[in-house]
Design an enzyme around this catalytic site. Structure first.
Site, PDB file in Angstrom:
ATOM      1  N   ASP A  37       0.811  -1.333  -0.074  1.00 17.34           N
ATOM      2  CA  ASP A  37      -0.097  -0.047  -0.102  1.00 17.34           C
ATOM      3  C   ASP A  37       0.859   1.173   0.015  1.00 17.34           C
ATOM      4  O   ASP A  37       1.727   1.463   0.940  1.00 17.34           O
ATOM      5  CB  ASP A  37      -0.896   0.190   1.317  1.00 17.34           C
ATOM      6  CG  ASP A  37      -2.112   1.053   1.167  1.00 17.34           C
ATOM      7  OD1 ASP A  37      -1.886   2.111   0.625  1.00 17.34           O
ATOM      8  OD2 ASP A  37      -3.275   0.691   1.368  1.00 17.34           O
ATOM      9  N   THR A  73      -7.036   4.180  -1.531  1.00 22.00           N
ATOM     10  CA  THR A  73      -6.736   2.771  -1.129  1.00 22.00           C
ATOM     11  C   THR A  73      -7.972   1.981  -1.832  1.00 22.00           C
ATOM     12  O   THR A  73      -7.817   1.025  -2.615  1.00 22.00           O
ATOM     13  CB  THR A  73      -6.447   2.362   0.201  1.00 22.00           C
ATOM     14  OG1 THR A  73      -5.413   3.203   0.702  1.00 22.00           O
ATOM     15  CG2 THR A  73      -6.309   0.955   0.480  1.00 22.00           C
ATOM     16  N   ASP A 192       2.307   2.836   3.048  1.00 18.87           N
ATOM     17  CA  ASP A 192       1.285   3.763   3.360  1.00 18.87           C
ATOM     18  C   ASP A 192       1.255   4.514   4.823  1.00 18.87           C
ATOM     19  O   ASP A 192       1.502   5.847   4.936  1.00 18.87           O
ATOM     20  CB  ASP A 192      -0.051   3.122   3.022  1.00 18.87           C
ATOM     21  CG  ASP A 192      -1.073   4.179   3.037  1.00 18.87           C
ATOM     22  OD1 ASP A 192      -1.145   5.243   2.094  1.00 18.87           O
ATOM     23  OD2 ASP A 192      -2.000   4.226   3.883  1.00 18.87           O
ATOM     24  N   HIS A 196       2.102   8.317   5.598  1.00 19.85           N
ATOM     25  CA  HIS A 196       1.205   9.375   5.927  1.00 19.85           C
ATOM     26  C   HIS A 196       1.852   9.984   7.227  1.00 19.85           C
ATOM     27  O   HIS A 196       1.669  11.126   7.389  1.00 19.85           O
ATOM     28  CB  HIS A 196      -0.147   8.697   6.596  1.00 19.85           C
ATOM     29  CG  HIS A 196      -0.999   8.255   5.417  1.00 19.85           C
ATOM     30  ND1 HIS A 196      -1.577   9.362   4.575  1.00 19.85           N
ATOM     31  CD2 HIS A 196      -1.716   7.223   4.942  1.00 19.85           C
ATOM     32  CE1 HIS A 196      -2.541   8.878   3.736  1.00 19.85           C
ATOM     33  NE2 HIS A 196      -2.614   7.443   3.956  1.00 19.85           N
ATOM     34  N   ASP A 239      -1.347   0.965  -4.878  1.00 18.17           N
ATOM     35  CA  ASP A 239      -2.706   1.438  -5.080  1.00 18.17           C
ATOM     36  C   ASP A 239      -2.515   2.861  -5.621  1.00 18.17           C
ATOM     37  O   ASP A 239      -3.144   3.550  -6.253  1.00 18.17           O
ATOM     38  CB  ASP A 239      -3.619   1.309  -4.046  1.00 18.17           C
ATOM     39  CG  ASP A 239      -3.107   1.305  -2.551  1.00 18.17           C
ATOM     40  OD1 ASP A 239      -1.770   1.741  -2.455  1.00 18.17           O
ATOM     41  OD2 ASP A 239      -3.609   1.430  -1.653  1.00 18.17           O
ATOM     42  N   HIS A 240      -1.665   3.574  -4.960  1.00 15.61           N
ATOM     43  CA  HIS A 240      -1.199   4.742  -5.253  1.00 15.61           C
ATOM     44  C   HIS A 240      -0.081   5.440  -4.644  1.00 15.61           C
ATOM     45  O   HIS A 240       0.671   4.554  -3.966  1.00 15.61           O
ATOM     46  CB  HIS A 240      -2.548   5.708  -4.623  1.00 15.61           C
ATOM     47  CG  HIS A 240      -2.371   5.225  -3.041  1.00 15.61           C
ATOM     48  ND1 HIS A 240      -1.485   5.730  -2.059  1.00 15.61           N
ATOM     49  CD2 HIS A 240      -3.277   4.591  -2.339  1.00 15.61           C
ATOM     50  CE1 HIS A 240      -2.195   5.231  -0.863  1.00 15.61           C
ATOM     51  NE2 HIS A 240      -3.143   4.606  -1.045  1.00 15.61           N
ATOM     52  N   HIS A 340      -2.391  11.434  -0.103  1.00 14.25           N
ATOM     53  CA  HIS A 340      -2.682  10.899  -1.542  1.00 14.25           C
ATOM     54  C   HIS A 340      -4.316  11.191  -1.670  1.00 14.25           C
ATOM     55  O   HIS A 340      -5.078  11.098  -0.702  1.00 14.25           O
ATOM     56  CB  HIS A 340      -2.256   9.437  -1.778  1.00 14.25           C
ATOM     57  CG  HIS A 340      -2.887   8.576  -0.884  1.00 14.25           C
ATOM     58  ND1 HIS A 340      -3.841   8.026  -0.923  1.00 14.25           N
ATOM     59  CD2 HIS A 340      -2.439   8.048   0.431  1.00 14.25           C
ATOM     60  CE1 HIS A 340      -4.436   7.082   0.199  1.00 14.25           C
ATOM     61  NE2 HIS A 340      -3.219   7.015   0.912  1.00 14.25           N
TER      62      HIS A 340
HETATM   63 ZN   LIG Z   1      -3.535   2.972   0.226  1.00 12.82          ZN
END
Ligand SMILES: [Zn+2]
Ligand SMILES: *[C@@H]1O[C@H](CO)[C@@H](O)[C@H](O)[C@H]1NC(C)=O
Ligand SMILES: *[C@@H]1O[C@H](CO)[C@@H](O)[C@H](O)[C@H]1NC(C)=O
Ligand SMILES: *[C@@H]1O[C@H](CO)[C@@H](O)[C@H](O)[C@H]1NC(C)=O
Ligand SMILES: *[C@@H]1O[C@H](CO)[C@@H](O)[C@H](O)[C@H]1NC(C)=O
Ligand SMILES: *[C@@H]1O[C@H](CO)[C@@H](O)[C@H](O)[C@H]1NC(C)=O
Ligand SMILES: *[C@@H]1O[C@H](CO)[C@@H](O)[C@H](O)[C@H]1NC(C)=O
Ligand SMILES: *[C@@H]1O[C@H](CO)[C@@H](O)[C@H](O)[C@H]1NC(C)=O
Ligand SMILES: *[C@@H]1O[C@H](CO)[C@@H](O)[C@H](O)[C@H]1NC(C)=O
Length: 478
Positions: A37, A73, A192, A196, A239-240, A340
């Site tokens: 992620d 996500t 992820d 963050h 995912d990103h 994101h």
């Molecule tokens: Zn994600």
């Protein structure tokens, strides 16, 4: 003398057969799809990532993958397994309200288990199972939700505390069981979470990325130990991406809007705004020119390239922040240094994509793809019929070794057989010529092997005759 003459066609035939086999597209393929992620495309170069580079060297790498809007996500994970844009698969955000169902969906409260939200699409594990195969999912987002009355054949109920090693152990167990899966889905929450927390530009992200690289190394090691490495197609994606935020770049909605005039369904960086009865114009006007780094759209004006309009879960007004800007109701709310969800045209929102295995080319780099194209690629590998989707197999088939036109000239038999087939017809026509190739190759090899071995046995190697006698003795005694 005669044996040497026989050897030449034998070797030629064997070569033809082996190349034909390696080009054969419809072999039963195993696929393991892994998502780390929030692994941004360029994290690969931030610190040494030897395991990612090992996969790249032995497989394929796509540099820029355009994921879907919004770059969050749940929407993107559902795209990976359906090939649909968010407006078509229905998971339009991590936090949603459906006015027709009169129900909410929220990742923050793990209120995501209502089947109604997921059933506008059919994820690949269900289609795979309907075709008679088995699937297994280790924490893949949405894979523990009952969708169209089914679950993956094997799955782990979501629990973020379960270690990566335990998830890998389950995947290996399912691939090596008596009734093995052909499709595995493996998910890991980092980088992820830390992205963050720290912000992607923090030097502390280095160790986080190294840790992910070690996890990939662990996975490769386990796959090798289970003898899966050489016959499994491993696809590593995410995912990103992630971009750096700052307390200097906060947009406070309370400064522009009366709290009583709307409900904030989703917050940042794409605020989903549901105005109260009769308050639409007031809310829209107040927000439209509120902040230079906030672009406000009425639902019907959302740019077409986002494919983010035709779904009742998309709210009447959305406000999209510029890269690195953060939308809050007021400054007392939680704020994160990385985020994101922004425009999917921004490179910083893009994920990674690597793959290696028998179906893929080796040491091949492709410039760009759409994340919607993964789904038809997976269906091709699993030999299942796609559901309606927004991707294109043709746009990614150059990642595969078997349907790569540039490889065909290397083999005489396939050049001959495919000579009259135009490139755009490969997809439909591929099975028939390959079958002829395999059949012809097999016959040639078989005939020459028989002649060659007979020849050897009769005249060349007397030792072999002795061996034969020894071998046959126990049989005679029995
Ligand atoms: Zn994600
Ligand atoms: C692919 O699926 C079809 C049926 O849909 C089946 O006839 C064929 O044998 C399969 N190919 C392989 C290699 O499993
Ligand atoms: C929607 O659900 C809420 C409770 O979650 C309820 O209070 C409300 O009356 C419902 N609205 C409609 C139109 O059914
Ligand atoms: C989640 O996993 C952890 C670690 O394996 C375990 O201790 C915990 O009981 C699990 N929680 C639930 C709700 O199953
Ligand atoms: C924010 O808005 C200002 C003023 O329009 C603009 O100069 C700046 O480029 C914007 N920031 C981003 C990240 O787009
Ligand atoms: C800020 O917003 C939160 C959540 O909407 C609210 O609970 C809080 O009272 C607000 N604080 C101020 C100072 O308005
Ligand atoms: C991989 O490809 C690159 C260029 O595309 C080449 O420079 C490199 O030598 C290749 N590596 C291997 C191991 O084949
Ligand atoms: C992505 O999809 C769009 C259309 O949806 C297409 O124009 C574009 O060429 C695709 N990109 C790639 C790299 O295939
Ligand atoms: C995406 O695919 C779905 C299902 O086929 C279709 O209904 C929708 O119109 C497609 N979207 C676009 C933008 O083509």
């Amino acid at each position: 003398m005669t044996s040497k003459c026989l050897l030449v066609p034998f070797v030629l035939a064997a070569l033809t057969l082996s190349t034909t086999f390696s080009l054969q597209p419809d072999q039963q393929q195993k696929v393991l799809l892994v998502s780390f992620d929030g692994f941004r495309w360029d994290y690969l170069y931030k610190v040494p990532t030897p395991h990612f580079h090992y996969v790249m060297k032995h497989g394929v790498h796509v540099k820029q993958v355009t994921n879907i809007f919004i770059t969050k996500t749940y929407p993107n994970h559902y795209t990976l397994v359906t090939g649909l844009f968010a407006e078509s698969h229905g998971i339009v955000a991590n936090d949603m309200f459906d006015p027709i169902l009169n129900k909410s969906f929220s990742l923050d409260h793990m209120n995501i288990y209502d089947s109604d939200f997921w059933e506008e699409a059919t994820p690949i594990w269900i289609t795979n199972q309907r075709a008679g195969h088995a699937s297994g999912a280790a924490m893949w987002p949405g894979a523990d939700v009952r969708i169209h009355k089914s679950f993956p054949t094997h799955y782990m109920p979501y629990n973020e505390s379960v270690s990566f090693e335990d998830r890998v152990a389950k995947i290996i167990e399912w691939f090596t069981s008596k009734e093995p899966i052909n499709l595995g889905l493996l998910y890991w929450e980092d980088p992820d979470d830390m992205g963050h927390h720290l912000g992607p530009e923090s030097p502390l992200m280095g160790p986080v990325i190294s840790d992910i690289d070690n996890k990939l190394g662990y996975l490769i090691q386990r796959l090798k130990k289970a003898k899966l490495w050489n016959n499994l197609n491993l696809i590593i994606t995410s995912d990103h991406g992630m971009t750096q935020c700052s307390e200097e770049r906060v947009i406070e909605l309370d400064q522009y809007l009366d709290k009583d005039h709307y409900t904030l369904i989703d917050q940042s960086p794409v605020a989903a705004i549901l105005p109260k009865e009769g308050k639409f114009d007031e809310v829209y006007e107040a927000l439209a020119h509120a902040h230079p780094n906030l672009t406000v759209y009425k639902k019907e004006e959302i740019p077409g390239r986002w494919h983010y309009r035709y779904n009742s879960r998309i709210q009447p007004i959305i406000a999209v922040a510029d890269k690195g800007w953060y939308i809050l109701q007021n400054k007392s709310e939680d704020f994160m240094l990385g985020n994101h969800g922004y425009d999917n045209a921004l490179a910083e929102m893009h994920p990674i994509f690597l793959a290696q295995g028998p179906a893929f080319r080796k040491n091949f780099t492709k410039e760009a793809m759409n994340s919607t194209d993964l789904y038809p690629l997976l269906c091709h590998l699993l030999n299942i019929t796609t559901m309606p989707h927004n991707g294109s197999f043709r746009n990614v088939q150059d990642l595969l070794s078997s349907v790569t036109p540039s490889q065909i000239p290397y083999t005489q038999s396939t050049t001959l057989l495919l000579g009259s087939v135009r490139p755009e017809e490969y997809e439909q026509e591929e099975a028939y010529p390959y079958f002829i190739g395999v059949a012809l190759g097999s016959i040639i090899v078989l005939v020459f092997s028989v002649i060659f071995i007979k020849h050897l046995i009769r005249s060349q190697i007397p030792a072999l005759q002795d061996m034969q006698a020894e071998i046959s003795q126990p049989l005679l005694q029995a």
